[in-house]
Design a protein around this motif. Structure first.
Motif, PDB file in Angstrom:
ATOM      1  N   LEU A   1       8.412 -37.464 -12.685  1.00 23.76           N
ATOM      2  CA  LEU A   1       6.984 -37.786 -12.614  1.00 23.76           C
ATOM      3  C   LEU A   1       6.215 -37.140 -13.768  1.00 23.76           C
ATOM      4  N   ALA A   2       6.534 -35.885 -14.071  1.00 15.69           N
ATOM      5  CA  ALA A   2       5.866 -35.196 -15.187  1.00 15.69           C
ATOM      6  C   ALA A   2       6.203 -35.867 -16.519  1.00 15.69           C
TER       7      ALA A   2
ATOM      8  N   THR B   1       7.086 -39.001 -16.939  1.00 12.88           N
ATOM      9  CA  THR B   1       6.406 -40.292 -16.926  1.00 12.88           C
ATOM     10  C   THR B   1       4.940 -40.143 -17.296  1.00 12.88           C
ATOM     11  N   GLN B   2       4.291 -39.147 -16.735  1.00  9.33           N
ATOM     12  CA  GLN B   2       2.870 -38.906 -17.015  1.00  9.33           C
ATOM     13  C   GLN B   2       2.642 -38.681 -18.503  1.00  9.33           C
ATOM     14  N   HIS B   3       3.463 -37.869 -19.120  1.00  7.30           N
ATOM     15  CA  HIS B   3       3.261 -37.531 -20.534  1.00  7.30           C
ATOM     16  C   HIS B   3       3.712 -38.640 -21.488  1.00  7.30           C
TER      17      HIS B   3
ATOM     18  N   SER C   1       4.301 -42.036 -20.822  1.00  3.95           N
ATOM     19  CA  SER C   1       3.865 -43.420 -20.624  1.00  3.95           C
ATOM     20  C   SER C   1       2.582 -43.769 -21.370  1.00  3.95           C
TER      21      SER C   1
ATOM     22  N   ILE D   1       5.077 -44.675  -8.328  1.00  6.76           N
ATOM     23  CA  ILE D   1       4.966 -44.410  -9.764  1.00  6.76           C
ATOM     24  C   ILE D   1       4.480 -45.627 -10.538  1.00  6.76           C
TER      25      ILE D   1
ATOM     26  N   TYR E   1       1.094 -45.316 -12.907  1.00  5.19           N
ATOM     27  CA  TYR E   1       1.266 -45.371 -14.364  1.00  5.19           C
ATOM     28  C   TYR E   1       1.662 -46.778 -14.803  1.00  5.19           C
TER      29      TYR E   1
END
Length: 72
Positions: free
Chosen positions: A33-34, A36-38, A40, A58, A62
């Motif tokens: 998840l972290a 993906t956040q950074h 994407s 998710i 995102y």
């Protein structure tokens, strides 16, 4: 076995430094998840996980493609 169609709307994105990378993240837990956040924001990201709820969450948060399955 999970069969789910997922959305991806990130066609044509690119970063300031050139073309966007295509990144596959195996696992949608805390680390996935972290990442993906950074990643994407400026890359084309695909997340793979066996848990359909995690994939559903998710892809709704995102702009990524989600695949329900084994990432090995």
């Amino acid at each position: 076995m999970c069969k789910r169609s997922c959305r991806y709307e990130g066609e044509g994105r690119s970063s300031d430094k050139g073309e966007a990378m295509r990144i596959i993240i195996a696992g949608a837990g805390k680390v996935g998840l972290a990442l993906t956040q950074h990643l994407s924001a400026e890359n084309e990201v695909t997340v793979i996980d066996q848990n359909p709820q995690l994939i559903d969450n998710i892809i709704n948060i995102y702009d990524v493609m989600g695949v329900c399955g084994n990432g090995a």
